[in-house]
Design a protein around this motif. Structure first.
Motif, PDB file in Angstrom:
ATOM      1  N   ASP A 294      -4.363  29.429 -50.619  1.00 44.09           N
ATOM      2  CA  ASP A 294      -3.453  29.208 -49.312  1.00 44.09           C
ATOM      3  C   ASP A 294      -3.888  28.015 -48.653  1.00 44.09           C
ATOM      4  N   LEU A 295      -3.124  26.824 -48.648  1.00 43.92           N
ATOM      5  CA  LEU A 295      -3.549  25.568 -48.181  1.00 43.92           C
ATOM      6  C   LEU A 295      -2.122  25.161 -47.116  1.00 43.92           C
ATOM      7  N   GLN A 296      -1.564  25.999 -46.617  1.00 44.74           N
ATOM      8  CA  GLN A 296      -0.238  25.753 -45.998  1.00 44.74           C
ATOM      9  C   GLN A 296      -0.552  25.271 -44.568  1.00 44.74           C
ATOM     10  N   GLY A 297       0.505  24.474 -44.148  1.00 39.14           N
ATOM     11  CA  GLY A 297       0.108  24.152 -42.721  1.00 39.14           C
ATOM     12  C   GLY A 297      -0.708  23.000 -42.525  1.00 39.14           C
ATOM     13  N   ASN A 298      -0.870  22.129 -43.411  1.00 36.48           N
ATOM     14  CA  ASN A 298      -1.810  20.865 -43.446  1.00 36.48           C
ATOM     15  C   ASN A 298      -1.128  19.731 -43.548  1.00 36.48           C
ATOM     16  N   ASN A 299      -1.629  18.390 -43.891  1.00 34.54           N
ATOM     17  CA  ASN A 299      -1.321  17.165 -44.018  1.00 34.54           C
ATOM     18  C   ASN A 299      -1.634  16.620 -45.339  1.00 34.54           C
ATOM     19  N   LEU A 300      -1.612  17.776 -46.437  1.00 36.82           N
ATOM     20  CA  LEU A 300      -1.920  17.265 -47.446  1.00 36.82           C
ATOM     21  C   LEU A 300      -0.705  16.429 -48.324  1.00 36.82           C
ATOM     22  N   TYR A 301      -1.224  15.400 -49.212  1.00 34.12           N
ATOM     23  CA  TYR A 301      -0.222  14.523 -49.774  1.00 34.12           C
ATOM     24  C   TYR A 301      -0.388  14.771 -51.385  1.00 34.12           C
ATOM     25  N   GLY A 302       0.289  13.957 -52.039  1.00 34.20           N
ATOM     26  CA  GLY A 302       0.177  13.764 -53.522  1.00 34.20           C
ATOM     27  C   GLY A 302       0.712  14.922 -54.185  1.00 34.20           C
ATOM     28  N   SER A 303       0.583  15.063 -55.330  1.00 34.82           N
ATOM     29  CA  SER A 303       1.174  15.748 -56.190  1.00 34.82           C
ATOM     30  C   SER A 303       0.367  17.193 -56.314  1.00 34.82           C
ATOM     31  N   ILE A 304       0.895  18.189 -56.563  1.00 28.91           N
ATOM     32  CA  ILE A 304       0.385  19.522 -56.997  1.00 28.91           C
ATOM     33  C   ILE A 304      -0.659  19.440 -58.175  1.00 28.91           C
ATOM     34  N   PRO A 305      -1.607  19.974 -58.214  1.00 30.50           N
ATOM     35  CA  PRO A 305      -2.420  20.025 -59.587  1.00 30.50           C
ATOM     36  C   PRO A 305      -1.567  20.284 -60.704  1.00 30.50           C
ATOM     37  N   ASP A 306      -1.644  19.481 -61.948  1.00 30.00           N
ATOM     38  CA  ASP A 306      -1.108  19.887 -63.045  1.00 30.00           C
ATOM     39  C   ASP A 306      -1.670  20.581 -64.443  1.00 30.00           C
ATOM     40  N   ASN A 307      -3.017  21.051 -63.755  1.00 25.91           N
ATOM     41  CA  ASN A 307      -3.641  21.762 -64.822  1.00 25.91           C
ATOM     42  C   ASN A 307      -4.300  23.083 -64.705  1.00 25.91           C
ATOM     43  N   PHE A 308      -2.953  23.786 -64.437  1.00 28.44           N
ATOM     44  CA  PHE A 308      -3.247  25.258 -64.605  1.00 28.44           C
ATOM     45  C   PHE A 308      -3.394  25.690 -65.685  1.00 28.44           C
ATOM     46  N   SER A 309      -4.673  26.418 -65.943  1.00 29.98           N
ATOM     47  CA  SER A 309      -4.973  26.752 -67.218  1.00 29.98           C
ATOM     48  C   SER A 309      -4.597  28.149 -67.495  1.00 29.98           C
ATOM     49  N   LYS A 310      -4.304  28.370 -69.012  1.00 33.21           N
ATOM     50  CA  LYS A 310      -3.647  29.594 -69.487  1.00 33.21           C
ATOM     51  C   LYS A 310      -4.878  30.912 -69.180  1.00 33.21           C
ATOM     52  N   GLY A 311      -4.208  31.888 -68.900  1.00 29.63           N
ATOM     53  CA  GLY A 311      -5.058  33.037 -68.486  1.00 29.63           C
ATOM     54  C   GLY A 311      -5.648  33.047 -67.046  1.00 29.63           C
ATOM     55  N   ASN A 312      -5.236  32.296 -66.330  1.00 24.78           N
ATOM     56  CA  ASN A 312      -5.603  32.123 -64.885  1.00 24.78           C
ATOM     57  C   ASN A 312      -5.423  33.364 -64.140  1.00 24.78           C
TER      58      ASN A 312
END
Length: 946
Positions: free
Chosen positions: A595-613
């Motif tokens: 949960d990282l909601q309600g901040n000022n984070l920028y850029g892209s969402i990580p694109d390396n969600f692994s299989k079996g997470n």
């Protein structure tokens, strides 16, 4: 529940030592060879799971690795021999690090024909079952098979063991609560049970734990009367037995211990009279009783342990209960008992454990509870007890739980004199006064301290010296008006909760140092809902839960966070963090809530969600993230909640999420998604979806009928559900979502499992409202406003009996409002404004409660609540005789028509020439401004209607 079961397992551990080993020089060569062969058939050095030695194996463990051909087998660890013949009569392989096949068909153990005792306990026999050759050990009197991972059918040949006196078969899978390994239960069918009870007439003790006995019926249980002269102990724990236990079983003349637990449909009736047996232990767990605890229970004069846990009893505590003066343990927790705790409790002077928690008991705590001389464990939590807490005059107390009551008064200072106290929970008790926190350092054995949610209690901390708590493992000080970090030394700390307090400023240096160096066992840290500033503290590897939400922390999320790969919950929401989301967070193997909601984070969402997470909840909403979405989100097959609303993500609809089987909440609101929504052929897309919010984007084309058609979780209204159930229920993290409910932005801090809504508003959808929406019988909210939808309202919407709000405003809908909508008894908010509806507004039921705002902007609508009344149609003037004689349109009619048409055309042409362009331009500007203002307001979370 776990600690109760653990206590029974410790009893079993003692029972494993029935036969001592004898050192002799009469070892039978055949038996010695068989034992060496058995040793070589197993892989030792149990590496897949190490049992907690302090719980299971501290009293005894056998070491078969020390066996060798040069020594006498009768002196080997775990081996017992007959002192005259040298034959092996006893084998105890408890805690021997054995793993592999339990007792295979070729096991040399089966050649030990004189074997009387076989104990295999606390080993790893993952996936293996009991072989039918077990029936060859005809001389067995004691059989113990209590291990990890046992499965399969218990063979019918076990009934050949006619000399059995002691039988223990069970699994310890759930006791260990291992999330990695999961095996099917062992099964004991009706035939095998019947044959066993019929043949083994000397059975004295039966212990079956987590064995599937669902096929064993009432008539088969009645066979236990065949053992009336021998049976001393009956233990059937979580065996899935269904039906009714014959009452006469509870009256067996020699029965001393009975323990029953069933989460299924086992029914038991306690005898109402003439219940005089030598019972010493009566423990019933999760049994569906009803009514009072019968007075006849007071006739069991030999009873020293009584547990009726979660059995649904109501009424008062029976007075006869206090005639059981031999009671040492009394557990009546999680029932529905009412009334005060009787003062006769002092008659139970031998009590060492008293648990009345989870009832509805009221009144003050009897003073006798503070002076029972042998009392170790006192649990009166989760009741409605009132009054103040008295002063304790006994020094034996080790566990004190009084949380969640309606007590008041000052903190009892006598608590600091309880030198043996290990567990103290006074959370949510209404205590007041000032407590010097450093006094807790007197309690050297204290490992659990809970003082949370006492708004009138003030904790005083001295920062010039440390509070030393050498054995403290759990510290809960949530909502306790703590204004600064309590400085303490607790090298064994595992859980720290300082949430919902008034702690301001930067996190002190000593806290960072303890986090990184001293607290080697720390697993859970909760600092949320304070006023903390500065940089985030970095949890060390080993921490599983890290909560610092709702503070004023700032700066980047350091890449040092990547060292905490053991995290299962990470909540940094509602701070002032900036920068990029570390890519490593998508690779943590155990992380299920991020949960990282309600901040000022920028850029892209990580694109390396692994299989079996392990991701179940992913909340990145309310940041400055941009797109596109990573396709690797499709690897999150356990995902239940995905909230990306209010970012700058630019992409087409993520169709690859339709394959996620558990996804229940999908919110893409207020982003830059665009294009036509099309399903890509998944047989059953979004089968579990309950909240679908893609509003305030740039989607075009028809409404996503192909998806709506597959919203199975919205089609079946669960009217039979009892009680409130929430999505992802967890004491440390609750799923939440912001939705537009009834025209206002609202945050659901907990999401009910029955809550379902669809919001497709503020897009550019076209076409008609799909009729299939009428099949979503569970639907509570539907918002299709601010689109370009045409056609009429389908009559099928009248089938949405659970609907509470319906918003179809600002579209191009036409026709009459269906009368069937008046059948929606729960409809509280209706908005049909700014369309092209016509005719009379229906009346009746909920429609009589809607105001003018629900219907404005429809020029052809009339009736209540609009001020425009519906005029009756005027009768047409009668036709002349000549007109009647002429067929079709006569020449007079045609002439009049041409004349009228010419005059109307001239007037209309002048109007369009002088005013038409300006009106068209004004209307275009109005539409554009309305759409843009709507998007702006929603970006700023301004509540608005429509």
């Amino acid at each position: 529940m776990g600690w109760v079961r653990l206590s029974y397992f410790l009893i079993f551990q003692c029972l494993l030592l029935h036969f001592p080993s004898y050192n002799c020089l009469l070892c039978n060569p055949h038996d010695k060879s068989a034992l060496l062969q058995f040793k070589n058939s197993f892989l030792t050095n149990f590496s897949s799971y190490v049992f907690p030695s302090d719980v299971f194996c501290s009293s005894y463990s056998s070491n078969i690795k020390s066996w060798n051909n040069l020594t006498d087998c009768c002196g080997w660890d775990g081996v017992t021999c007959d002192i005259r013949s040298g034959s092996v009569i006893g084998l105890n392989f408890s805690c021997s690090d054995l793993r592999g096949e339990l007792l295979g068909p070729n096991s040399s153990i089966f050649s030990l024909r004189h074997l009387q005792q076989l104990t295999l306990a606390f080993n790893d026999f993952s996936g293996s079952s009991i072989h039918s050759t077990i029936g060859d050990l005809a001389n067995l009197t004691h059989l113990t098979l209590l291990n990890f991972g046992m499965t399969g059918e218990i063979p019918s040949t076990i009934s050949h063991l006619s000399k059995l006196e002691y039988l223990l078969i069970g699994s310890i899978d759930s006791l260990l609560n291992d999330p990695i390994k999961s095996y099917s239960r062992m099964r004991l069918d009706d035939y095998t049970w019947n044959r066993l009870i019929h043949n083994a007439t000397n059975l004295r003790e039966i212990y079956l734990e987590e064995v599937n006995m669902s096929s064993v019926g009432e008539s088969s249980l009645s066979l236990l009367t065949n053992l009336s002269s021998s049976l001393l102990s009956l233990f059937l724990f979580d065996t899935q037995i269904q039906g009714k236990l014959p009452t006469h079983i509870l009256r067996l003349p020699n029965l001393q211990k009975i323990v029953l637990s069933s989460k299924e449909n086992l029914r038991v009736e306690l005898p109402n009279s003439n219940w005089t047996t030598p019972l010493r232990v009566l423990s019933l767990y999760d049994i569906a009783f009803s009514g009072y605890i019968p007075d006849s229970i007071g006739h069991l004069k030999s009873l020293n342990s009584l547990a009726l846990w979660d059995c649904n009893f109501d009424g008062f505590l029976p007075p006869s209960l206090f005639n059981l003066t031999q009671l040492s343990s009394l557990d009546l927790s999680y029932n529905k008992l009412v009334g005060p705790i009787p003062t006769q409790i002092t008659k139970l002077s031998k009590l060492w454990m008293l648990d009345l928690s989870g009832n509805m008991l009221n009144g003050p705590i009897p003073h006798g509870c503070y002076s029972l001389p042998s009392l170790w464990d006192l649990d009166l939590s989760q009741n409605q007890l009132t009054g103040s807490i008295g002063e304790f005059s006994t020094n034996s107390l080790r566990t004190l739980r009084l949380s969640n009551n309606k007590l008041h008064g000052n903190f009892p200072n006598s608590v600091f004199q309880l030198q043996n106290l290990t567990w103290l929970d006074l959370s949510s008790t209404g205590l007041s006064g000032v407590v010097d926190f450093h006094q807790f350092s007197k309690l050297k054995t204290l490992f659990y301290l809970g003082l949370s949610h006492n708004s009138l209690l003030s904790l005083k901390f001295e920062n010039n010296f440390d509070c030393i708590l050498p054995n403290l493992q759990y510290l809960y000080l949530s909502s306790s008006k703590v204004s600064s970090f309590p400085k303490f030394i607790a090298p064994n700390l595992e859980v720290l909760d300082l949430s919902h307090n008034r702690i301001r400023g930067s996190i002190p240096k000593w806290f960072h140092e303890n986090l990184l160096r001293s607290w080697k066992n720390i697993s859970s840290i909760d600092l949320s809902f304070n006023k903390l500033q500065g940089h985030i503290p970095i949890p060390p590897n080993g921490v599983e839960i890290f909560l610092v939400s709702n503070n004023e922390l700032s700066g980047d999320i350091s890449l040092a966070m990547c060292n905490a790969s053991t995290l299962s919950i990470l909540n940094l929401a509602h701070n002032n963090f900036t920068g990029l989301i570390p890519q490593c967070l998508a690779t943590f193997p155990s992380l299920w809530a991020l949960d990282l909601q309600g901040n000022n984070l920028y850029g892209s969402i990580p694109d390396n969600f692994s299989k079996g997470n392990s991701f179940e909840t992913l909340k990145l909403n309310g940041n400055l993230l941009k797109g596109p979405l990573p396709r690797s989100l499709a690897h999150c097959t356990k995902l239940e909640v995905l909230d990306l609303e209010n970012n700058n993500i630019e992409d087409i609809f993520p169709y690859y999420l339709e394959t996620l089987p558990n996804l229940q909440v999908l919110s893409l609101r207020s982003n830059k998604f665009h294009g036509v929504i099309t399903s890509f052929g998944t047989k059953l897309s979004f089968p579990s979806l309950k909240i679908f919010d893609i509003s305030d984007n740039y989607f075009t084309g028809p409404l996503p009928v192909s998806y709506i058609h597959n919203f199975q979780a919205m089609m079946n209204a669960n009217d039979n559900q009892t009680g409130l159930k929430y999505l992802g229920e967890n004491n440390l993290y609750n799923d939440s979502i912001v939705i537009v409910m009834k025209g206002l932005y609202m945050e659901l801090t907990r999401i009910l499992t029955v809550f379902t809504s669809i919001d497709l508003s503020n897009n550019m959808f076209e076409g008609e409202v799909p009729k299939v929406i009428g099949e979503l019988h569970s639907l509570i909210g539907l918002n299709l406003s601010h689109n370009r939808i045409t056609g009429t309202i389908p009559l099928s919407l009248g089938n949405l009996n659970n609907l509470e709000w319906l918003d179809l405003s600002w579209n191009q809908l036409k026709g009459e409002i269906p009368i069937s909508l008046t059948n929606l008894n729960f409809l509280a908010v209706l908005n049909l404004s700014q369309n092209q509806f016509e005719g009379v507004i229906p009346t009746g039921q909920q429609f009589n409660t809607f105001g003018n705002d629900s219907f404005v902007g429809n020029p052809m609508l009339c009736g209540f609540p609009l001020s425009k009344s519906c005029n009756e149609l005027k009768e047409r003037p009668p036709c002349s005789t000549l007109d009647k004689e002429e067929s079709g349109f006569g020449w007079k009619v045609i002439v009049v028509g041409y004349a009228c048409g010419m005059i109307f055309g001239i007037i209309l042409g002048c109007n369009v020439f002088f005013a038409g362009k300006l009106q068209w331009l004004a209307r275009l500007v109005e539409v554009v401004l309305n759409v843009r203002l709507t998007r702006t307001n929603k970006k700023n979370l301004i509540p608005m209607v429509g």
